[in-house]
Design a protein around this motif. Structure first.
Motif, PDB file in Angstrom:
ATOM      1  N   GLN A  99      -6.887  -4.475   6.170  1.00  0.00           N
ATOM      2  CA  GLN A  99      -8.074  -4.508   5.305  1.00  0.00           C
ATOM      3  C   GLN A  99      -8.055  -5.743   4.408  1.00  0.00           C
ATOM      4  O   GLN A  99      -7.183  -5.883   3.536  1.00  0.00           O
ATOM      5  CB  GLN A  99      -8.126  -3.258   4.430  1.00  0.00           C
ATOM      6  N   SER A 153       0.832  -1.204   0.000  1.00  0.00           N
ATOM      7  CA  SER A 153       0.000   0.000   0.000  1.00  0.00           C
ATOM      8  C   SER A 153       0.866   1.253   0.000  1.00  0.00           C
ATOM      9  O   SER A 153       2.026   1.239   0.428  1.00  0.00           O
ATOM     10  CB  SER A 153      -0.922   0.009   1.231  1.00  0.00           C
ATOM     11  N   LEU A 177      -8.232  -4.899   0.613  1.00  0.00           N
ATOM     12  CA  LEU A 177      -6.970  -4.446   0.030  1.00  0.00           C
ATOM     13  C   LEU A 177      -6.040  -5.624  -0.231  1.00  0.00           C
ATOM     14  O   LEU A 177      -5.426  -5.716  -1.299  1.00  0.00           O
ATOM     15  CB  LEU A 177      -6.296  -3.435   0.952  1.00  0.00           C
ATOM     16  N   GLN A 210       0.249   2.610   4.532  1.00  0.00           N
ATOM     17  CA  GLN A 210      -0.895   3.023   5.341  1.00  0.00           C
ATOM     18  C   GLN A 210      -2.052   2.035   5.284  1.00  0.00           C
ATOM     19  O   GLN A 210      -3.031   2.178   6.012  1.00  0.00           O
ATOM     20  CB  GLN A 210      -1.366   4.417   4.905  1.00  0.00           C
ATOM     21  N   GLY A 211      -1.962   1.031   4.403  1.00  0.00           N
ATOM     22  CA  GLY A 211      -2.983  -0.002   4.344  1.00  0.00           C
ATOM     23  C   GLY A 211      -4.310   0.443   3.792  1.00  0.00           C
ATOM     24  O   GLY A 211      -5.345  -0.154   4.098  1.00  0.00           O
ATOM     25  N   GLU A 212      -4.280   1.497   2.940  1.00  0.00           N
ATOM     26  CA  GLU A 212      -5.540   2.039   2.421  1.00  0.00           C
ATOM     27  C   GLU A 212      -5.652   1.954   0.905  1.00  0.00           C
ATOM     28  O   GLU A 212      -6.734   1.684   0.379  1.00  0.00           O
ATOM     29  CB  GLU A 212      -5.699   3.499   2.868  1.00  0.00           C
ATOM     30  N   GLU A 213      -4.570   2.203   0.195  1.00  0.00           N
ATOM     31  CA  GLU A 213      -4.604   2.260  -1.270  1.00  0.00           C
ATOM     32  C   GLU A 213      -3.414   1.494  -1.841  1.00  0.00           C
ATOM     33  O   GLU A 213      -2.288   1.616  -1.347  1.00  0.00           O
ATOM     34  CB  GLU A 213      -4.545   3.722  -1.717  1.00  0.00           C
TER      35      GLU A 213
END
Length: 422
Positions: A161, A130, A164, A134-137
Motif C-alpha cells: 500500500q 505495520s 501506508l 499485514q501491511g494495513e495499519e
C-alpha cells in the motif's frame, strides 16, 4: 582471555593515524591500552596473538539478519545467531522482524534487547512498519524506537500500500526514524520462483522479473521525495534499481541501499540443478545485474553489503525447489563472498563495517588508546572448509556448505570480550 597482545597486525581503520601501518596492539579487559610499533609488556595472564599478514579492521555490521527469536527458535535463536555472526567477523547486527510474533510492539523489541545484552555482539532490533506485518495499519513506531528499535521494515513482506508507506515515512521523520523498504511489487512478481529470463524459460519455471523490484524502488523514491524523508532499500538485486537510486542520490533524495553478498557472485543459471539452497528473495539475477551491482558499490551508489542471513530447518529446504522456503544462511560466508566479488580491504571496511553504521546512525568503532575495542582480525588468503564442524548456525541451508572458502576472520573483540574464531 582478559589481556591480549596482538603482534604485527596491519591496521585498516580509516581516519586514524594508524591506517595502513603494521603495529602491535595491547588490549586489557576489552580496552585498547597501547598501540605501537613493538610492544613488550610484562603482564600476567597475557595471551599473545601473532597477526603477521593479517588485517585489523573495525568489526563488521550486518544490517539484514534474521534470527528466529521470538517464536522460531528452532531456526535460530539469538545466542546461536550471535555465534555465527562472530565467526564471520560481525560484531553488530540489525535483526529483521520475520519472527512469530513479529517484532511489532515494545514487548518484542525489549525481549531482543534484554536477551542479547550479555552477548559479545551488538544486537539492534528492527521493528515492523505495520501491525503483524499485514501491511494495513501502522505499528507503534515511536514506542518501539524508545525501547530500542533501530529502524522499521516489514521484513520479507514488501509494503504494497503506497498510502501506508507514505504515512510511515512522514511519521518516522518526526522522531528521526528510518524506514527500510524491501522492494518488490507483488502483483508483478506474481509468485515467481526465480529470476525471469533465459534460464527460467529453459526450465519452464515461473519467473520474477527485474521490473517487480524496479517499480517498487521508483514508487518509494517518489514517496521519500514527497515526504522529504530518508529511506533505505535492502537487498537490491537489479541493474535498474542501481540506476534509479544513483539518479535519486544525484537529485538530493535522502536514499541509501544495500546489496546481499550472494547477489554479487551468484547468477540464476545455478538454479538449473534445482538446488533449493540457491532459492533466495529477491532471486539470483544475471551477470548484467552483477556488473551493475559491483559498479554501484565502487561509485558509492550502494552503501553496504549484507548477508541476508535466513536460517531454515532442513524440512523447509530438503524438498522440491518449487515449494522450498526462500533464504540462505550467510553470516559466516559474508567475507569470502565479498572477497570473491573483488572487494579490496579498504572497500570491505567501508561496505561491511562503516557504511551500515552510517546508514543506521550508529557510532563508528574507535581505534585509539583508551578506547573500548571493537575490531576483528581477518586473513584474506586463509582457506577453510565450511561444513558441519565450522558452521555455528543452528541451520545449514547454504549452497556453500561443504565447500572450501577463501578469507576468514581469526579473532573478534567487542563488548569487553575476546573471541578466537579460528
Amino acid at each position: 582471555m582478559d589481556n591480549l597482545l596482538i603482534k604485527s597486525a596491519r591496521i585498516f581503520f580509516p581516519n586514524t593515524p594508524f591506517h595502513g601501518k603494521e603495529l602491535d596492539v595491547l588490549v586489557k579487559k576489552g580496552v585498547i591500552t597501547k598501540i605501537a610499533g613493538q610492544i613488550k609488556e610484562d603482564v600476567t595472564n597475557l595471551d599473545v596473538f601473532d597477526a603477521k599478514g593479517q588485517y585489523l579492521v573495525p568489526g563488521f555490521f550486518d544490517m539484514n539478519v534474521n534470527f528466529g527469536e521470538p517464536g522460531l527458535e528452532t531456526k535460530e535463536d539469538i545466542v546461536s545467531g550471535c555465534a555465527a555472526a562472530l565467526a564471520g567477523g560481525v560484531t553488530g547486527v540489525a535483526v529483521h522482524p520475520n519472527t512469530h510474533p513479529p517484532v511489532h510492539s515494545r514487548s518484542e523489541v525489549a525481549l531482543i534487547v534484554n536477551r542479547s545484552r550479555p552477548l559479545p555482539v551488538d544486537v539492534h532490533p528492527i521493528g515492523t512498519i505495520s501491525k503483524k506485518r499485514q501491511g494495513e495499519e501502522l505499528a507503534e513506531l515511536y514506542d518501539m524506537k524508545l525501547t530500542g528499535a533501530i529502524a522499521f521494515c516489514d521484513g520479507d513482506k514488501p509494503v504494497q500500500q503506497a498510502g501506508l508507506m507514505s504515512r510511515a515515512l512522514l511519521y518516522s521523520k518526526g522522531f528521526d526514524g528510518l524506514i527500510i523498504s524491501c522492494p518488490e511489487d507483488a502483483s508483478v512478481a506474481a509468485g515467481g520462483k526465480m529470476n525471469e529470463g533465459v534460464t527460467s524459460t529453459y526450465l519452464g519455471m515461473k519467473g520474477n522479473p527485474n521490473l517487480a523490484e524496479a517499480l517498487m524502488v521508483a514508487r518509494d523514491l517518489y514517496l521519500a521525495e514527497y515526504n522529504d524523508a530518508p529511506i533505505h532499500f535492502t537487498t537490491i538485486s537489479t541493474a535498474e534499481s542501481v540506476e534509479l537510486i544513483r539518479k535519486a542520490k544525484a537529485k538530493g533524495i535522502k536514499v541509501t541501499c544495500d546489496v546481499a553478498a550472494h547477489h554479487l557472485v551468484m547468477t540464476d543459471d545455478l538454479i538449473a540443478g534445482f538446488d533449493s539452497n540457491y532459492k533466495v528473495s529477491p532471486p539470483l539475477r544475471t551477470q548484467t545485474d552483477i556488473r551493475a551491482l559491483r559498479k554501484g558499490l565502487k561509485d558509492g551508489t550502494i552503501d553496504a553489503i549484507v548477508s541476508q542471513h535466513t536460517p531454515h530447518e532442513i524440512e523447509y529446504k530438503n524438498v522440491e525447489y518449487q515449494i522450498a522456503a526462500e533464504g540462505i544462511i550467510g553470516l559466516q560466508t559474508l567475507l569470502p563472498l565479498a572477497l570473491q566479488a573483488g572487494l579490496t580491504v579498504d572497500q570491505l571496511v567501508d561496505k561491511l563495517a562503516m557504511g551500515p553504521r552510517r546508514v543506521l546512525g550508529i557510532p563508528l568503532p574507535e581505534f585509539q588508546e583508551q578506547a573500548l575495542a571493537n575490531f576483528i582480525l581477518l586473513d584474506t588468503e586463509l582457506k577453510w572448509q565450511f561444513d558441519s564442524q565450522t558452521n555455528r548456525s543452528k541451520s545449514s541451508n547454504s549452497p556453500l556448505m561443504g565447500k572450501e572458502l577463501k578469507g576468514k576472520v581469526t579473532l573478534a573483540v567487542n563488548k569487553r570480550q575476546i573471541i578466537n574464531t579460528q
